[in-house]
Design an enzyme around this catalytic site. Structure first.
Site, PDB file in Angstrom:
ATOM      1  N   SER A  35       0.813  -1.226   0.000  1.00  0.00           N
ATOM      2  CA  SER A  35       0.000   0.000   0.000  1.00  0.00           C
ATOM      3  C   SER A  35       0.841   1.267   0.000  1.00  0.00           C
ATOM      4  O   SER A  35       0.301   2.372  -0.074  1.00  0.00           O
ATOM      5  CB  SER A  35      -0.950   0.010   1.200  1.00  0.00           C
ATOM      6  OG  SER A  35      -0.219  -0.039   2.413  1.00  0.00           O
ATOM      7  N   SER A  36       2.171   1.132   0.078  1.00  0.00           N
ATOM      8  CA  SER A  36       3.032   2.313   0.061  1.00  0.00           C
ATOM      9  C   SER A  36       4.462   1.896  -0.243  1.00  0.00           C
ATOM     10  O   SER A  36       4.791   0.710  -0.263  1.00  0.00           O
ATOM     11  CB  SER A  36       2.990   3.049   1.410  1.00  0.00           C
ATOM     12  OG  SER A  36       3.514   2.228   2.441  1.00  0.00           O
ATOM     13  N   ILE A  38       8.163   0.824  -1.243  1.00  0.00           N
ATOM     14  CA  ILE A  38       8.742  -0.163  -2.151  1.00  0.00           C
ATOM     15  C   ILE A  38       7.675  -1.145  -2.637  1.00  0.00           C
ATOM     16  O   ILE A  38       7.672  -1.547  -3.802  1.00  0.00           O
ATOM     17  CB  ILE A  38       9.883  -0.927  -1.443  1.00  0.00           C
ATOM     18  CG1 ILE A  38      11.023   0.029  -1.094  1.00  0.00           C
ATOM     19  CG2 ILE A  38      10.405  -2.066  -2.315  1.00  0.00           C
ATOM     20  CD1 ILE A  38      12.073  -0.577  -0.182  1.00  0.00           C
ATOM     21  N   LEU A  86       0.744  -8.703   9.005  1.00  0.00           N
ATOM     22  CA  LEU A  86       1.829  -9.645   9.249  1.00  0.00           C
ATOM     23  C   LEU A  86       2.136  -9.823  10.728  1.00  0.00           C
ATOM     24  O   LEU A  86       2.788 -10.801  11.118  1.00  0.00           O
ATOM     25  CB  LEU A  86       3.086  -9.197   8.518  1.00  0.00           C
ATOM     26  CG  LEU A  86       3.311  -9.685   7.074  1.00  0.00           C
ATOM     27  CD1 LEU A  86       3.335 -11.197   6.992  1.00  0.00           C
ATOM     28  CD2 LEU A  86       2.276  -9.119   6.133  1.00  0.00           C
ATOM     29  N   SER A 167      17.730  -6.028   4.884  1.00  0.00           N
ATOM     30  CA  SER A 167      18.528  -4.811   5.028  1.00  0.00           C
ATOM     31  C   SER A 167      19.952  -5.165   5.398  1.00  0.00           C
ATOM     32  O   SER A 167      20.190  -6.140   6.116  1.00  0.00           O
ATOM     33  CB  SER A 167      17.928  -3.922   6.126  1.00  0.00           C
ATOM     34  OG  SER A 167      18.825  -2.884   6.486  1.00  0.00           O
ATOM     35  N   TYR A 189      15.627  -4.298  25.617  1.00  0.00           N
ATOM     36  CA  TYR A 189      15.178  -3.997  24.244  1.00  0.00           C
ATOM     37  C   TYR A 189      15.840  -2.731  23.700  1.00  0.00           C
ATOM     38  O   TYR A 189      15.878  -1.698  24.359  1.00  0.00           O
ATOM     39  CB  TYR A 189      13.660  -3.816  24.243  1.00  0.00           C
ATOM     40  CG  TYR A 189      13.054  -3.456  22.898  1.00  0.00           C
ATOM     41  CD1 TYR A 189      12.891  -4.421  21.908  1.00  0.00           C
ATOM     42  CD2 TYR A 189      12.638  -2.154  22.631  1.00  0.00           C
ATOM     43  CE1 TYR A 189      12.318  -4.104  20.690  1.00  0.00           C
ATOM     44  CE2 TYR A 189      12.067  -1.828  21.411  1.00  0.00           C
ATOM     45  CZ  TYR A 189      11.910  -2.801  20.439  1.00  0.00           C
ATOM     46  OH  TYR A 189      11.341  -2.479  19.232  1.00  0.00           O
TER      47      TYR A 189
END
Length: 253
Positions: A35-36, A38, A86, A167, A189
């Site tokens: 929807s946006s 890449i 996802l 990446s 974290y």
């Protein structure tokens, strides 16, 4: 000027240039996160080459806009949108079930959707959100659709393609790599390390899947892809929390 490699393409080559002359009219592809960014551009160019594109998207309103824009440019394009979150294993299973029920072939699976630099959060399945979205969701989706891809490759006699968009930031993961025993450890974290961890998982997934497919004699390739520094709305959390440009350049696709 960028130095060109053996393929005659460089880092400045566009998707249209790379796919020029390719006829994809007999192919069906799923692109997640379409929807946006890449994912939207990937969907547009695949549709331009005749591929039937299924956009797996969380935001169906945004997907409608992308689909309309593609059809305006390419009136004969075959583009459909299906809801897919996802970060939710239930959503992934529902998407896969509905796609399989459609009886469509599947030649190409592009696991593109992702989030970057989020504050610590757990998914509905109690998995750290970046790991859940970027890796676990795509891992499950690929596994659920693999039989369909194998059948398509066998019947069409055309090589199937699985692409994990990752990446070079995978190199900046936690010391020791993926912390399987501390995925949900909020106290230690680090949002950029967690992102890198999920991207390392994408690469390991593609590598092992490629090995198994080759070992089994299946005509499907699995590859991981670093798209380069392309600033899309994947950085929305990053910019919102005001992190440094140096870290952005070093970690993000």
């Amino acid at each position: 000027m960028s130095r060109r490699g053996g393929s005659a393409f460089s880092s400045s080559s566009t998707a249209e240039e790379v796919t020029e002359g390719i006829d994809g009219t007999a192919l069906t592809a799923i692109v997640t996160g379409a929807s946006s960014g890449i994912g939207a551009e990937t969907s547009r160019v695949l549709a331009m080459r005749g591929v039937h594109v299924i956009m797996g998207v969380r935001n169906m309103v945004a997907a409608k806009d992308v689909k309309e824009a593609i059809l305006k440019e390419i009136p004969i394009a075959k583009v459909d949108a299906m809801e897919l979150d996802l970060s939710s294993m239930a959503s992934v299973r529902k998407f896969a079930s509905e796609f399989i029920s459609s009886a469509l072939p599947l030649n190409i699976l592009i696991n593109n959707a992702g989030i970057f630099g989020t504050p610590f959060m757990l998914s509905e399945d109690n998995i750290e959100l970046q790991f859940a979205t970027n890796h676990m969701g795509h891992f499950l989706l690929t596994n659920l659709l693999l039989d369909t891809m194998k059948k398509t490759a066998d019947e069409s006699k055309r090589e199937g393609r699985i692409v994990n968009v990752t990446s070079c930031g995978h190199r900046l993961t936690y010391r020791g790599g993926i912390r399987f025993d501390k995925i949900n450890d909020e106290s230690s974290y680090q949002k950029f390390r967690a992102y890198a961890q999920s991207k390392l998982a994408n690469i390991l997934h593609a590598n092992e899947l490629a090995r198994r497919l080759k070992e089994d004699g299946v005509d499907i390739t699995a590859n991981s892809l670093h798209p380069g520094l392309i600033v899309t709305n994947i950085h929305r959390y990053y910019f919102h929390h005001g992190s440094s440009n140096n870290m952005l350049r070093s970690i993000a696709p």
